[in-house]
Design a protein around this motif. Structure first.
Motif, PDB file in Angstrom:
ATOM      1  N   ALA A  16       0.892  -1.104   0.136  1.00 44.98           N
ATOM      2  CA  ALA A  16      -0.090  -0.084  -0.025  1.00 44.98           C
ATOM      3  C   ALA A  16       0.813   1.297  -0.213  1.00 44.98           C
ATOM      4  CB  ALA A  16      -0.915   0.076   0.947  1.00 44.98           C
ATOM      5  N   ALA A  17       1.875   1.376   0.612  1.00 43.40           N
ATOM      6  CA  ALA A  17       2.920   2.473   1.001  1.00 43.40           C
ATOM      7  C   ALA A  17       3.466   2.693  -0.512  1.00 43.40           C
ATOM      8  CB  ALA A  17       3.841   2.132   1.881  1.00 43.40           C
ATOM      9  N   ARG A  18       3.986   1.520  -1.178  1.00 40.99           N
ATOM     10  CA  ARG A  18       4.518   1.746  -2.525  1.00 40.99           C
ATOM     11  C   ARG A  18       3.743   2.501  -3.494  1.00 40.99           C
ATOM     12  NH1 ARG A  18       8.400  -3.284  -4.288  1.00 40.99           N
ATOM     13  NH2 ARG A  18       8.167  -2.179  -6.076  1.00 40.99           N
ATOM     14  N   SER A  19       2.187   2.053  -3.481  1.00 47.96           N
ATOM     15  CA  SER A  19       1.437   2.508  -4.386  1.00 47.96           C
ATOM     16  C   SER A  19       1.151   3.928  -3.917  1.00 47.96           C
ATOM     17  CB  SER A  19      -0.126   1.778  -4.064  1.00 47.96           C
ATOM     18  OG  SER A  19       0.255   0.316  -4.553  1.00 47.96           O
ATOM     19  N   VAL A  20       1.096   4.514  -2.736  1.00 43.49           N
ATOM     20  CA  VAL A  20       0.822   5.814  -2.532  1.00 43.49           C
ATOM     21  C   VAL A  20       1.815   6.732  -2.818  1.00 43.49           C
ATOM     22  CG1 VAL A  20       0.440   7.410  -0.661  1.00 43.49           C
ATOM     23  CG2 VAL A  20      -0.803   5.241  -0.636  1.00 43.49           C
ATOM     24  N   MET A  21       3.260   5.979  -2.641  1.00 43.53           N
ATOM     25  CA  MET A  21       4.448   6.701  -2.896  1.00 43.53           C
ATOM     26  C   MET A  21       4.772   6.859  -4.342  1.00 43.53           C
ATOM     27  SD  MET A  21       7.082   5.406   0.053  1.00 43.53           S
ATOM     28  CE  MET A  21       6.732   5.273   1.753  1.00 43.53           C
ATOM     29  N   ALA A  22       4.363   5.997  -5.049  1.00 46.89           N
ATOM     30  CA  ALA A  22       4.434   6.063  -6.608  1.00 46.89           C
ATOM     31  C   ALA A  22       3.502   6.936  -7.322  1.00 46.89           C
ATOM     32  CB  ALA A  22       4.331   4.727  -7.121  1.00 46.89           C
ATOM     33  N   ARG A  23       2.394   7.223  -6.754  1.00 46.55           N
ATOM     34  CA  ARG A  23       1.197   8.095  -7.248  1.00 46.55           C
ATOM     35  C   ARG A  23       1.350   9.366  -6.568  1.00 46.55           C
ATOM     36  NH1 ARG A  23      -2.579   5.032  -5.166  1.00 46.55           N
ATOM     37  NH2 ARG A  23      -3.188   6.601  -3.444  1.00 46.55           N
ATOM     38  N   GLU A  24       1.800   9.660  -5.337  1.00 49.30           N
ATOM     39  CA  GLU A  24       1.803  11.274  -4.656  1.00 49.30           C
ATOM     40  C   GLU A  24       3.054  11.407  -4.406  1.00 49.30           C
ATOM     41  OE1 GLU A  24      -1.175  12.362  -4.232  1.00 49.30           O
ATOM     42  OE2 GLU A  24      -2.182  10.660  -4.591  1.00 49.30           O
ATOM     43  N   GLY A  25       4.132  10.608  -4.346  1.00 39.23           N
ATOM     44  CA  GLY A  25       5.536  11.049  -3.752  1.00 39.23           C
ATOM     45  C   GLY A  25       5.741  10.851  -2.670  1.00 39.23           C
ATOM     46  N   VAL A  26       6.849  10.630  -2.235  1.00 41.41           N
ATOM     47  CA  VAL A  26       7.458  10.279  -0.696  1.00 41.41           C
ATOM     48  C   VAL A  26       7.043  11.335   0.413  1.00 41.41           C
ATOM     49  CG1 VAL A  26       9.302   9.367   0.570  1.00 41.41           C
ATOM     50  CG2 VAL A  26       9.027   8.429  -1.613  1.00 41.41           C
ATOM     51  N   ALA A  27       7.413  12.322  -0.206  1.00 45.42           N
ATOM     52  CA  ALA A  27       7.259  13.511   0.794  1.00 45.42           C
ATOM     53  C   ALA A  27       5.846  13.577   1.300  1.00 45.42           C
ATOM     54  CB  ALA A  27       7.795  14.738   0.460  1.00 45.42           C
ATOM     55  N   ARG A  28       4.952  13.460   0.388  1.00 48.80           N
ATOM     56  CA  ARG A  28       3.349  13.818   0.572  1.00 48.80           C
ATOM     57  C   ARG A  28       2.787  12.593   1.289  1.00 48.80           C
ATOM     58  NH1 ARG A  28       4.065  16.598  -4.244  1.00 48.80           N
ATOM     59  NH2 ARG A  28       3.261  14.726  -5.635  1.00 48.80           N
ATOM     60  N   TYR A 108      14.391   7.137  -6.353  1.00 45.97           N
ATOM     61  CA  TYR A 108      15.158   8.476  -6.042  1.00 45.97           C
ATOM     62  C   TYR A 108      14.661   9.250  -4.833  1.00 45.97           C
ATOM     63  CZ  TYR A 108      17.552   7.459 -10.475  1.00 45.97           C
ATOM     64  OH  TYR A 108      18.685   6.913 -11.237  1.00 45.97           O
ATOM     65  N   GLU A 109      13.371   9.406  -4.753  1.00 41.39           N
ATOM     66  CA  GLU A 109      12.661  10.076  -3.950  1.00 41.39           C
ATOM     67  C   GLU A 109      12.920   9.749  -2.340  1.00 41.39           C
ATOM     68  OE1 GLU A 109       8.452  10.405  -4.908  1.00 41.39           O
ATOM     69  OE2 GLU A 109       8.674  12.428  -5.672  1.00 41.39           O
ATOM     70  N   LEU A 110      13.071   8.227  -2.457  1.00 40.13           N
ATOM     71  CA  LEU A 110      13.394   7.633  -1.136  1.00 40.13           C
ATOM     72  C   LEU A 110      14.724   7.855  -0.661  1.00 40.13           C
ATOM     73  CD1 LEU A 110      11.810   4.059  -1.673  1.00 40.13           C
ATOM     74  CD2 LEU A 110      11.398   5.787  -0.013  1.00 40.13           C
ATOM     75  N   THR A 111      15.691   8.146  -1.501  1.00 42.92           N
ATOM     76  CA  THR A 111      16.851   8.349  -1.177  1.00 42.92           C
ATOM     77  C   THR A 111      17.079   9.915  -0.751  1.00 42.92           C
ATOM     78  OG1 THR A 111      17.726   6.823  -3.058  1.00 42.92           O
ATOM     79  CG2 THR A 111      19.372   8.455  -2.209  1.00 42.92           C
ATOM     80  N   THR A 112      16.447  10.737  -1.568  1.00 38.78           N
ATOM     81  CA  THR A 112      16.587  12.226  -1.396  1.00 38.78           C
ATOM     82  C   THR A 112      15.958  12.525  -0.093  1.00 38.78           C
ATOM     83  OG1 THR A 112      14.676  12.712  -2.798  1.00 38.78           O
ATOM     84  CG2 THR A 112      17.190  13.113  -3.690  1.00 38.78           C
ATOM     85  N   TYR A 113      14.883  12.001   0.272  1.00 41.20           N
ATOM     86  CA  TYR A 113      13.917  12.288   1.378  1.00 41.20           C
ATOM     87  C   TYR A 113      14.964  11.788   2.788  1.00 41.20           C
ATOM     88  CZ  TYR A 113      10.464  11.777   4.979  1.00 41.20           C
ATOM     89  OH  TYR A 113       9.668  12.147   6.187  1.00 41.20           O
ATOM     90  N   ALA A 114      15.562  10.499   2.525  1.00 43.16           N
ATOM     91  CA  ALA A 114      16.084  10.104   3.818  1.00 43.16           C
ATOM     92  C   ALA A 114      17.353  11.032   3.866  1.00 43.16           C
ATOM     93  CB  ALA A 114      16.862   8.740   3.519  1.00 43.16           C
TER      94      ALA A 114
END
Length: 204
Positions: A16-28, A108-114
């Motif tokens: 579920a998290a992967r689906s949301v992150m792919a759709r909305e972005g990690v930060a959101r 990439y977003e996971l990396t930059t977010y961290a």
């Protein structure tokens, strides 16, 4: 209602998290939106993943294991090091890059977010270390099974492979051109094979 065991629940929430992150972005992405996506109360999600950071680590672990599975499936155990490089990279690209821009952007977003979240920098370091470990380990195993040697340390081969493919992914995502990307990928693979200088162990 049947009780769902902790492992199954964790996998469902990571999906579920992967689906949301792919759709909305990690930060959101928030725990609340992941809970809604997974169809569970927020309290249930917080019981399994008390913080967003723990959820992010679980997502990264899931992504890296998917990469490992794709590499393993593409590589014949007795094919040798050159085959492992060629088949592993091309199999990874065809299954997890071509047509999967959402997955690559999320990584990439996971990396930059961290990297931008105080105290979470180690998560980004762990993410790339895991990528390298997967590739280096599979290459070393392939060479050992075939009785071959590599001209450079396998850890270095892993780092260079990840760096080369990573750069091509970013270019592909920013400006999709399948024919160009495949030609560039073939060139990177050829450079890696040449750098590896594969030889039979009994020839050294």
């Amino acid at each position: 209602m049947a009780r769902i065991d902790a492992t199954t629940r964790s996998r469902q929430l990571v999906a579920a998290a992967r689906s949301v992150m792919a759709r909305e972005g990690v930060a959101r992405t928030s725990l609340r939106t992941v809970a809604a996506e997974g169809g569970v109360p927020l309290g249930t999600l917080q019981y399994v993943f008390p913080s967003k950071e723990l959820l992010l680590r679980a997502v990264i672990e899931d992504v890296t294991e998917e990469i490992a599975d794709v590499f393993r499936a593409a590589v014949r155990p007795d094919g040798g090091l050159e085959h492992a490089i060629r088949a592993g990279v091309t199999g990874f690209w065809s299954q997890l890059v071509a047509g999967r821009a959402d997955l690559q952007v999320m990584q990439y977003e996971l990396t930059t977010y961290a990297l931008r979240t105080p105290g979470q920098e180690n998560l980004a370091r762990w993410q790339y270390a895991r990528y390298v470990d997967i590739v280096a380990g599979l290459c070393q195993e392939a060479a050992a099974r075939a009785g071959e040697t590599c001209a450079i340390p396998f850890a270095q081969l892993g780092r260079l492979l990840v760096a080369g493919v990573d750069g091509l992914i970013l270019q592909h995502v920013c400006g999709p051109d399948p024919a160009r990307s495949r030609a560039d990928l073939d060139a990177v693979v050829a450079m890696l094979v040449a750098l590896a200088g594969v030889r039979r162990a009994d020839d050294t």
